[in-house]
Enzyme design. Structure first.
Site, mmCIF file in Angstrom:
data_model
loop_
_atom_site.group_PDB
_atom_site.id
_atom_site.type_symbol
_atom_site.label_atom_id
_atom_site.label_comp_id
_atom_site.label_asym_id
_atom_site.label_seq_id
_atom_site.Cartn_x
_atom_site.Cartn_y
_atom_site.Cartn_z
ATOM 1 N N GLU A 83 13.031 -13.454 -0.335
ATOM 2 C CA GLU A 83 11.697 -13.775 0.198
ATOM 3 C C GLU A 83 10.885 -14.451 -0.887
ATOM 4 O OE1 GLU A 83 9.697 -10.462 2.109
ATOM 5 O OE2 GLU A 83 11.443 -9.212 1.747
ATOM 6 N N CYS A 120 12.874 -8.410 4.328
ATOM 7 C CA CYS A 120 13.812 -7.569 3.566
ATOM 8 C C CYS A 120 15.135 -7.326 4.281
ATOM 9 C CB CYS A 120 13.161 -6.228 3.238
ATOM 10 S SG CYS A 120 11.599 -6.406 2.370
ATOM 11 N N HIS A 244 16.102 0.988 4.114
ATOM 12 C CA HIS A 244 15.279 0.061 3.331
ATOM 13 C C HIS A 244 14.168 0.882 2.688
ATOM 14 C CE1 HIS A 244 12.695 -3.039 1.990
ATOM 15 N NE2 HIS A 244 11.785 -2.836 2.916
HETATM 16 N N1 COA Z 1 -1.346 13.282 -4.698
HETATM 17 C C1 COA Z 1 -0.338 13.232 -3.792
HETATM 18 N N2 COA Z 1 -0.289 12.289 -2.799
HETATM 19 C C2 COA Z 1 -1.278 11.365 -2.749
HETATM 20 C C3 COA Z 1 -2.340 11.356 -3.681
HETATM 21 C C4 COA Z 1 -2.354 12.378 -4.692
HETATM 22 N N3 COA Z 1 -3.322 12.440 -5.604
HETATM 23 N N4 COA Z 1 -3.168 10.316 -3.371
HETATM 24 C C5 COA Z 1 -2.640 9.701 -2.287
HETATM 25 N N5 COA Z 1 -1.493 10.331 -1.915
HETATM 26 C C6 COA Z 1 -0.582 9.977 -0.816
HETATM 27 C C7 COA Z 1 -1.295 9.636 0.471
HETATM 28 O O1 COA Z 1 -1.589 10.810 1.234
HETATM 29 C C8 COA Z 1 -0.256 8.743 1.149
HETATM 30 O O2 COA Z 1 0.773 9.536 1.705
HETATM 31 P P1 COA Z 1 0.969 9.631 3.306
HETATM 32 O O3 COA Z 1 1.158 8.240 3.784
HETATM 33 O O4 COA Z 1 2.185 10.468 3.467
HETATM 34 O O5 COA Z 1 -0.269 10.244 3.828
HETATM 35 C C9 COA Z 1 0.362 7.999 -0.023
HETATM 36 O O6 COA Z 1 0.069 8.770 -1.180
HETATM 37 C C10 COA Z 1 -0.190 6.606 -0.236
HETATM 38 O O7 COA Z 1 -1.590 6.691 -0.322
HETATM 39 P P2 COA Z 1 -2.527 5.655 0.436
HETATM 40 O O8 COA Z 1 -3.932 6.025 0.202
HETATM 41 O O9 COA Z 1 -2.073 5.478 1.850
HETATM 42 O O10 COA Z 1 -2.166 4.337 -0.413
HETATM 43 P P3 COA Z 1 -2.702 2.870 -0.261
HETATM 44 O O11 COA Z 1 -3.798 2.765 0.722
HETATM 45 O O12 COA Z 1 -2.964 2.398 -1.638
HETATM 46 O O13 COA Z 1 -1.475 2.055 0.350
HETATM 47 C C11 COA Z 1 0.572 1.237 1.209
HETATM 48 C C12 COA Z 1 -0.163 2.468 0.625
HETATM 49 C C13 COA Z 1 2.006 1.622 1.533
HETATM 50 C C14 COA Z 1 -0.120 0.804 2.491
HETATM 51 C C15 COA Z 1 0.544 0.096 0.146
HETATM 52 O O14 COA Z 1 1.268 0.491 -0.981
HETATM 53 C C16 COA Z 1 1.102 -1.212 0.653
HETATM 54 O O15 COA Z 1 0.392 -2.002 1.263
HETATM 55 N N6 COA Z 1 2.389 -1.507 0.350
HETATM 56 C C17 COA Z 1 3.026 -2.764 0.684
HETATM 57 C C18 COA Z 1 3.555 -2.790 2.112
HETATM 58 C C19 COA Z 1 4.722 -1.882 2.341
HETATM 59 O O16 COA Z 1 5.469 -1.575 1.422
HETATM 60 N N7 COA Z 1 4.929 -1.471 3.602
HETATM 61 C C20 COA Z 1 6.021 -0.609 3.992
HETATM 62 C C21 COA Z 1 6.796 -1.106 5.128
HETATM 63 S S1 COA Z 1 7.786 -2.523 4.722
#
Ligand code: COA
Length: 445
Positions: A83, A120, A244
């Site tokens: 990608e 992916c 994945h």
């Molecule tokens: N201790 C333990 N866990 C914690 C925490 C802490 N202090 N703070 C946050 N978390 C957990 C959250 O509860 C969440 O878990 P959950 O989804 O099981 O509830 C996780 O950590 C991620 O936190 P979140 O606030 O949702 O993170 P974010 O808003 O920064 O974004 C993604 C997470 C995945 C949306 C972001 O990394 C992203 O956009 N990634 C790229 C896209 C991707 O990979 N998509 C996946 C499908 S291909």
């Protein structure tokens, strides 16, 4: 029918490392546990200034060819899944073939080369193409080289920044494979989705929360489709289920959903009834929201049961060991997950020959694919030949300020000269641009 599948695998990580708990979290003033526990990641791999998708792919392919004693004439097909391509016309496979031709006698002039794109899931599709090419009897006794290679970088400040990564996986698809035999049992879940895309831009536009939902929806569809071919799945029917892995937390969600689906109307649901009740059935609820609430409640209880934890620790957790240390490699990610599981099995002395794997690939945009594989007799020797752990331990540990500079150095829109952090040795390196703006490479002894 002759067995066809993956005969050998090589993994090449970017040579730099960004530690999420020690370096990234403090700089972002965030709790490190968000990354280590929430996302399940310890570190990301990054490319040094002289590394890119071509060098990582060519370096993985070279080690694979050397180890298997292959020459260019043995290869009838080179497909690259990525990608992160930098050219809309000339495929990365030609660059990689050009690199390899510099160090081997002979050439790849009679090999069919291409580039596969579907986020992916593309490397799994390339393995599929190679499988079909061999099955159709068009390979003339030759093998296919499939290379998944990506620099999965996000814009600075994007929520995806914590899930970056860079690396390549080279796979040799051949008859009578040593690692895994691929079966014809396969299912798809595919729909026009807008969750993650790169409309002619280097860094992705991502709707992160939506991408998580889409991943789960398409994966579920693919599993249902798989079952129409393979029959009902049972959680104990597979030694490992590599998914994945954009980040391990994503797989935790997919595994729980998969376990619930597979155990519905089974002895396991019966066994768990006394402890957590039976799974909610839609007909028992007035509306969808009430049903969904009940499902969520059931899943919260399910994931705390010993039955689930034991299954997860045995079937899923070993697939995540490598990913935790390298982040998301996009096209290579699910293949890293398979390798991670097999490596763990070898290290713990687990017997695997003849055991089945269920492999769940996913690409945004969006498509999930599930297929079954059977572990081949030569798996242990193959997986023990990986030097991935040594590569990981040699990575240069970036400070946050260095991370910023190297991110800029790989940003196509910034002109930035930067000294390399590591010294190249016995590998292909990026050297600059030629007269038609093509990228140039050389092999450094
Ligand atoms: N201790 C333990 N866990 C914690 C925490 C802490 N202090 N703070 C946050 N978390 C957990 C959250 O509860 C969440 O878990 P959950 O989804 O099981 O509830 C996780 O950590 C991620 O936190 P979140 O606030 O949702 O993170 P974010 O808003 O920064 O974004 C993604 C997470 C995945 C949306 C972001 O990394 C992203 O956009 N990634 C790229 C896209 C991707 O990979 N998509 C996946 C499908 S291909």
């Amino acid at each position: 029918m002759t067995a066809v599948g993956i005969d050998a695998i090589e993994i090449r990580t970017g040579k730099l490392k960004l530690d999420l708990a020690e370096t990234f979290a403090p700089a972002k003033e965030e709790d490190p546990k968000k990354y280590t526990k929430g996302l399940g990641l310890e570190a990301s791999s990054f490319p040094d200034t002289y590394e890119d998708i071509v060098t990582m792919g060519a370096n993985a392919a070279k080690r694979l060819m050397d180890r298997k004693g292959l020459v260019p004439d043995d290869i009838g097909r080179i497909d690259v899944a990525t990608e992160s391509a930098f050219d809309n016309s000339k495929p990365v496979s030609t660059y990689i073939a050009g690199c390899l031709e510099d160090v081997y006698d002979g050439d790849f002039h009679h090999a069919n080369k291409g580039e596969r794109k579907f986020a992916c899931v593309a490397a799994t599709q390339s393995v599929d193409d190679a499988y079909n090419w061999i099955r159709a009897g068009r390979n003339r006794g030759r093998a296919a080289l499939v290379i998944a290679t990506d620099t999965a970088l996000y814009a600075r400040g994007d929520p995806g920044e914590a899930t970056q990564g860079a690396g390549a996986v080279a796979m040799l698809v051949d008859e009578e494979p040593s690692l895994v035999e691929i079966s014809t049992e396969q299912g798809y879940g595919s729909a026009d989705e807008t969750d993650f895309l790169k409309p002619n831009q280097q860094f992705p536009s991502v709707d992160g929360k939506r991408s998580v939902k889409v991943y789960l929806a398409r994966m579920r569809e693919a599993l249902e489709d798989f079952e129409t071919v393979a029959g009902r799945t049972h959680p104990d029917g597979f030694a490992y289920i590599p998914f994945h892995t954009p980040f391990p937390g994503m797989v935790r969600k997919a595994a729980l959903l998969g376990f619930r689906h597979m155990t519905r109307n089974t002895d396991i649901e019966d066994d768990l009834e006394g402890e957590i009740g039976r799974q909610p059935r839609q007909d028992d609820y007035e509306d969808w929201d009430a049903y969904e609430d009940a499902i969520r409640e059931y899943m919260d209880l399910l994931k705390e049961t010993d039955r689930y934890e034991t299954w997860y620790n045995r079937t899923i957790d070993p697939t995540l060991t490598f990913s935790r240390k390298v982040g998301n490699w996009y096209t290579g990610s699910v293949h890293v997950a398979r390798a991670s599981a097999l490596k763990t099995a070898a290290e713990t002395g687990r017997a695997l020959s003849g055991e089945r794997l269920l492999v769940g690939s996913y690409g945004s945009g969006a498509q999930a694919e599930m297929h079954a594989e059977t572990v081949a007799d030569g798996w242990r020797e193959e997986i023990e030949a990986l030097d991935f752990k040594e590569q990981l331990s040699r990575r240069y540990d970036l400070s946050f300020e260095e991370y910023g500079r190297v991110h800029d150095a790989h940003n196509h829109e910034k002109e930035r000269e930067l000294e390399e952090f590591t010294v190249p040795s016995g590998e292909f390196v990026f050297t600059g641009w030629g007269r038609m703006n093509e990228r140039t490479y050389e092999y450094v002894e």
